[in-house]
Design an enzyme around this catalytic site. Sequence first.
Site, PDB file in Angstrom:
ATOM      1  N   SER A  74       0.797  -1.234   0.000  1.00 34.14           N
ATOM      2  CA  SER A  74       0.000   0.000   0.000  1.00 34.14           C
ATOM      3  C   SER A  74       0.827   1.280   0.000  1.00 34.14           C
ATOM      4  O   SER A  74       0.259   2.363  -0.108  1.00 34.14           O
ATOM      5  CB  SER A  74      -0.968   0.007   1.184  1.00 34.14           C
ATOM      6  OG  SER A  74      -2.070  -0.825   0.916  1.00 34.14           O
ATOM      7  N   LYS A  77       0.159   3.727  -2.758  1.00 31.05           N
ATOM      8  CA  LYS A  77      -0.819   4.820  -2.749  1.00 31.05           C
ATOM      9  C   LYS A  77      -0.167   6.202  -2.610  1.00 31.05           C
ATOM     10  O   LYS A  77      -0.825   7.212  -2.868  1.00 31.05           O
ATOM     11  CB  LYS A  77      -1.825   4.592  -1.622  1.00 31.05           C
ATOM     12  CG  LYS A  77      -2.673   3.331  -1.815  1.00 31.05           C
ATOM     13  CD  LYS A  77      -3.673   3.143  -0.695  1.00 31.05           C
ATOM     14  CE  LYS A  77      -4.557   1.935  -0.938  1.00 31.05           C
ATOM     15  NZ  LYS A  77      -3.907   0.655  -0.610  1.00 31.05           N
ATOM     16  N   SER A 134      -6.183   3.337   4.061  1.00 30.62           N
ATOM     17  CA  SER A 134      -5.535   2.703   2.914  1.00 30.62           C
ATOM     18  C   SER A 134      -6.566   1.961   2.061  1.00 30.62           C
ATOM     19  O   SER A 134      -6.378   0.800   1.678  1.00 30.62           O
ATOM     20  CB  SER A 134      -4.441   1.736   3.372  1.00 30.62           C
ATOM     21  OG  SER A 134      -3.568   1.424   2.325  1.00 30.62           O
TER      22      SER A 134
END
EC number: 3.4.16.4
Length: 498
Positions: A74, A77, A134
């Site tokens: 993640s 991102k 997230s």
Amino acid sequence: MRGVRGTSGRAVPALIAAAAILTAMTNPADARRRGHHHGGGGGYNPPFAAMVVDVKSGRILHAVNEDALRHPASITKVMTLYLLFEQLERGRMSLDTPLEISANAARQAPSKLGLRPGATITVEEAIKALVTKSANDVACAIGENIAGSEGAFAEMMTRKAHALGMTRTHYANASGLPDSDQITTARDLTILARAIQDRFPRYYRYFQTRSFAFRGRVIGNHNHLLGRVEGVDGIKTGYTRDSGFNLMTSARINDRHIVAVVLGGKSVASRDAIMTRLVEANLPKAYAGARTTAPVVEVAERPRPAVVAEKPVATRTLVAAADGEDESIETTASTGRPGQPLDLNPSRQTATPSGGRWRSGSGLPANAQAYAATPDTSFPAPGGKYGSRLPSTEPGEVRAPAPPARTEAPAPKPVSVTPWVIQLGAMDDEAKAKSMLAEARQRSGGMLAKAAPFTERVTHGGTTLYRARFSGFSEAESAQDACRALKRNGFTCFATRS
């Protein structure tokens, strides 16, 4: 700063070692409570990498496996938000702009907000959802609303990464959900950590969000170091089974500023402990004066080398390629352990035909086209035919000397692809993929003695990658055993049907 006090720089390795021992004792439920079912109990051992950089001086303060290929999870991102911030900066979107949730976005795996197809979320809500929860559904929606599809957005992300100097990074989606082609390095992520602050100081503050209220819910930030470790002001966590527990951090105090990346933590607790010690040990050593390095900005893509010959020359297939899609027996594919840093400059590749044309750096003379015009004993003409004479010359023309004859190398034997294969990684340079295979065989302790190495060329999101694979496994169990042996020797891999 908070945490362990009175720690000298010399004590850091010991502290990190202690953290590793603590990790082995960590209850696996620590991950399960957060929805991370990595399995394997105390044997869970994802590939580790870390790096700390002094933002003001550019000096590397700490580095372990900093150029080894890893999955960003993640932390992906951060690049998704970089491109969203770019839309805000250019006036193409505002914080109130609604983003529509497609059916594709809605069915993304958790962690997510659980929005239904057709629902909308504002850009500002989307930013906070990515920074705190997230949310994968929101990340996908951002990509689709900006580029039309998540695939097209992933191509944008990869181009942006390379423009920033993140030469070993490739994105396949906007969220960081498992994908064998989603790769990066600790070094590349420190570049991104600095770039997003240099380019978007106004929007970077969102990474300091500890919680936000969304439609009757209060959503907390997964980054537990915020408010607990002095100086930390962001930025992003990440986890997949193959990546381990990741964390990108920025910390500043008393005019000192560092960015740090930890990839492959064995648990949330151990990852946070390692990062805490890295921050506390290295932030006091950072430069406190005026910044001496330029901000991280985008650079133009490297120019392509000039084509020497206009006509194609004969080429041969060098390696066997397996068809079909991966069917991984693990949660996600691994990209493996690298050999040397990737070189994206085609001009450094020697004697390699590309699309039927010889490119500069191949070692051919400047008049190679003239030699190809008429059959010659040294250079193949179109169609791959060889003759026995040089091209004729006009009166007064100086004819170049004949190039030295070369011996035709025997064509490699095709690899027989077995029902099961193991993959070490996906590199953007075939030579590096072959080097990885050679090193893996050498260090496997005989487990791969009868396995056949081969590379497989694939194109993903406009980027060509070469999968480094071993054939020679008739059953899943034997492929898994070989993969486990590789992991014990520092490689990452996964078993898949051919």
